[in-house]
Each structure stands twice: as structure tokens, then as C-alpha cells.
Write an enzyme that holds these catalytic residues in place. Structure first.
Site, PDB file in Angstrom:
ATOM      1  N   SER A 116       0.821  -1.213   0.000  1.00 18.95           N
ATOM      2  CA  SER A 116       0.000   0.000   0.000  1.00 18.95           C
ATOM      3  C   SER A 116       0.855   1.262   0.000  1.00 18.95           C
ATOM      4  CB  SER A 116      -0.920   0.022   1.222  1.00 18.95           C
ATOM      5  OG  SER A 116      -1.645  -1.190   1.316  1.00 18.95           O
TER       6      SER A 116
HETATM    7  N1  SAH Z   1      -0.609  -5.137   3.880  1.00 17.05           N
HETATM    8  C1  SAH Z   1       0.185  -5.431   2.712  1.00 17.05           C
HETATM    9  C2  SAH Z   1      -0.465  -5.007   1.429  1.00 17.05           C
HETATM   10  C3  SAH Z   1      -1.654  -5.794   1.163  1.00 17.05           C
HETATM   11  S1  SAH Z   1      -2.184  -6.004  -0.484  1.00 17.05           S
HETATM   12  C4  SAH Z   1       1.561  -4.836   2.811  1.00 17.05           C
HETATM   13  O1  SAH Z   1       1.852  -4.104   3.770  1.00 17.05           O
HETATM   14  O2  SAH Z   1       2.380  -5.094   1.922  1.00 17.05           O
HETATM   15  C5  SAH Z   1      -3.516  -7.086  -0.072  1.00 17.05           C
HETATM   16  C6  SAH Z   1      -3.102  -8.492   0.252  1.00 17.05           C
HETATM   17  O3  SAH Z   1      -4.270  -9.163   0.684  1.00 17.05           O
HETATM   18  C7  SAH Z   1      -2.590  -9.256  -0.954  1.00 17.05           C
HETATM   19  O4  SAH Z   1      -1.335  -9.794  -0.657  1.00 17.05           O
HETATM   20  C8  SAH Z   1      -3.634 -10.353  -1.142  1.00 17.05           C
HETATM   21  O5  SAH Z   1      -3.097 -11.567  -1.608  1.00 17.05           O
HETATM   22  C9  SAH Z   1      -4.181 -10.493   0.248  1.00 17.05           C
HETATM   23  N2  SAH Z   1      -5.515 -11.097   0.336  1.00 17.05           N
HETATM   24  C10 SAH Z   1      -6.559 -10.964  -0.518  1.00 17.05           C
HETATM   25  N3  SAH Z   1      -7.605 -11.671  -0.098  1.00 17.05           N
HETATM   26  C11 SAH Z   1      -7.230 -12.271   1.078  1.00 17.05           C
HETATM   27  C12 SAH Z   1      -7.888 -13.147   1.996  1.00 17.05           C
HETATM   28  N4  SAH Z   1      -9.138 -13.561   1.810  1.00 17.05           N
HETATM   29  N5  SAH Z   1      -7.202 -13.555   3.073  1.00 17.05           N
HETATM   30  C13 SAH Z   1      -5.910 -13.170   3.292  1.00 17.05           C
HETATM   31  N6  SAH Z   1      -5.237 -12.349   2.444  1.00 17.05           N
HETATM   32  C14 SAH Z   1      -5.896 -11.902   1.354  1.00 17.05           C
END
Ligand code: SAH
Length: 265
Positions: A116
Site C-alpha cells: 500500500s
Molecule cells: N498489507 C500489505 C499489502 C496488502 S495487499 C503490505 O503491507 O504489503 C492485499 C493483500 O491481501 C494481498 O497480498 C492479497 O493476496 C491479500 N488477500 C486478498 N484476499 C485475502 C484473503 N481472503 N485472506 C488473506 N489475504 C488476502
């Protein structure tokens, strides 16, 4: 999920090896319990070594990021500003993105996912009003950057990622950087992690079509949850608070754009 205790590096490494070996046989499934990739302990303080060979340019870029992208947009919490200035974001991006690590933007981290934008990380963190004794849940580990920021301010963090290679990479990265109070789980974060519940704060870093009821259930009375909710191109960041009697209030904070919260196949 059974609680697995690990004390010190050797045990953690052994645990990782076991988790990886076991991974071949198991696939993420809707309500199956998440698999442990890194086991943190609240009692372990961070023993992060100073980032190796971090050159002055990266430090200056990071200080500028805090000043011009975060403080300038109204983040006032001193602890949040200090942590954003200290955690090496460039360690959380792919090598070809290191030069862009302190830009005012989300960056690709592979598998169609992104780390993000720094301001959004700081903003969500500030809204959670973390205390040093707080037990925190993050959904969407991605690179592990937001988990590291949370772990610097709270007692400990449980973070869940649905894409296995991202979860594995984040677990290795957080261990290498010295975080001992983060547990990385591979699984569908829609269901949270019942075995470590309840949580003082929950942050969801992928956009949901609705607030997952299991996450509301796993929030402590007095707890705060930040979650983007909406359609692919139009989401709102919501702050949901549960009072002492379990009553919920929801505030609409700002329009945002996150990658979607996907579901176990
Ligand atoms: N917080 C992260 C950025 C997140 S991007 C950072 O600091 O880098 C969103 C993430 O959520 C992605 O890696 C995606 O694979 C994950 N995601 C999407 N759906 C999800 C789910 N149902 N459970 C766990 N993770 C999920």
C-alpha cells in the site's frame, strides 16, 4: 489451529521448514484453519538489527516521505510518524522497486498484489489508536510492511495471507529483519484466526464487498477495525468500533482503492 510454541531462532527456523514441507500437501480452503508460517511471541521484543548497508539516500528519502506525504497530509501521532521514519520500506519491495520504495504510491510485489501507499499505511495505523499492550490482527500480509509497522506499536500481530508464496516470503523477510512478535499465517483471512482471538485491533488491507462477520466477532469490546469496503473501483475505508457492551459504530473515513479480498477456492 493448534498453538505451536517457538523460542528463539533455531526453533522458528525448524518451524518454518516444517510448515513449508507440509505446504505441498495442503491447499488453502475456505474455512480450513490457517497454516502457521512464522510464530511470534508477544513476550519477545523486537531485536531488529540495524538495516545492513542502508545508504544515506534511502534514509533521506524515507525522512522526506514522512514529511511530505504523511505529516503534510495531517498525520499527527508522534509514534506513528517515528515508526514510519524507522521501518525500512525498501526492504519490503522487490529489488527492482527499491529505488521507488519511498514514492507516494502503492508498488507491485508480485502475484498481482501491491504494497500500500505509505500514507494509507500511516493513516490506517493512526486510526487504530494502538497501545503497547494491544493484540492485533491484519488480513492481507502482502509484503509484511504493514505488519511490521503494527508490530512496532503493539504487543503482537497475527497476519494472514491467502497467496502462499507471498506469505512465505513475508515470513522469511520479517524473521530476517528481527521481528519476533509477528505470527504469519497462510489461509483465508475472511475467517480471521479464532485461536488467537479476540483482538484489540483489526486491519484489513484488501477490499471486501461487506464486513466479514467472523472478524466482527473476533474484535474485543473496546476494539477498533479499519477495513475498506466496496466495489473494485469505489471503496470506502470504514472504522468500526465495538464498545464495552458490544455495540458497533461505523465511521466512513475516506474513499480508497485496495486490491480485492479474495476467497478460498
Ligand atoms: N498489507 C500489505 C499489502 C496488502 S495487499 C503490505 O503491507 O504489503 C492485499 C493483500 O491481501 C494481498 O497480498 C492479497 O493476496 C491479500 N488477500 C486478498 N484476499 C485475502 C484473503 N481472503 N485472506 C488473506 N489475504 C488476502
Amino acid at each position: 489451529m493448534t498453538a505451536i510454541r517457538a523460542n528463539g531462532r533455531a526453533a522458528v527456523t525448524r518451524l518454518l521448514a516444517l510448515a513449508f514441507a507440509g505446504a505441498l500437501a495442503s491447499q488453502a480452503f475456505a474455512a480450513s484453519p490457517p497454516e502457521v508460517l512464522l510464530q511470534g511471541e508477544a513476550s519477545q521484543r523486537n531485536t531488529r538489527r540495524p538495516a545492513v548497508d542502508e545508504d544515506r539516500r534511502l534514509r533521506d528519502d524515507r525522512a522526506a516521505m514522512v514529511r511530505t506525504q504523511i505529516a503534510a497530509r495531517g498525520i499527527r501521532n508522534e509514534a506513528v510518524l517515528a515508526i514510519m521514519d524507522r521501518v525500512p520500506r525498501h526492504e519490503f519491495v522487490p529489488t527492482d522497486q527499491v529505488r521507488a520504495a519511498y514514492q507516494d504510491a502503492p508498488l507491485p510485489i508480485g502475484h498481482g498484489q501491491t504494497i500500500s501507499q505509505p500514507y494509507i499505511v500511516a493513516y490506517m495505523t493512526e486510526m487504530l489508536r494502538l497501545e503497547p499492550r494491544d493484540h492485533v490482527l491484519e488480513i492481507g500480509t502482502g509484503s509484511g510492511y504493514q505488519a511490521a509497522i503494527l508490530a512496532e506499536l503493539a504487543k503482537d500481530v497475527v497476519t494472514i495471507e491467502i497467496i502462499k508464496p507471498l506469505a512465505e516470503d513475508a515470513a522469511k523477510r520479517l524473521e530476517r529483519l528481527g521481528y519476533r512478535n509477528i505470527t504469519v499465517l497462510h489461509g483465508d483471512g475472511y475467517f480471521g484466526s479464532e485461536s488467537a482471538a479476540p483482538y484489540d485491533a483489526i486491519v484489513v488491507t484488501a477490499a471486501a464487498t461487506h464486513v466479514p462477520p467472523p472478524l466482527v466477532a473476533q474484535l474485543k469490546p473496546g476494539g477498533r477495525m479499519a477495513i475498506p469496503v466496496g466495489e473494485t473501483w469505489a471503496q470506502n475505508l470504514l472504522l468500526i468500533e465495538k464498545d464495552k457492551d458490544g455495540k458497533l459504530t461505523t465511521r466512513n473515513l475516506l474513499p480508497v482503492r485496495f486490491v480485492p479480498l479474495t476467497r478460498g477456492r
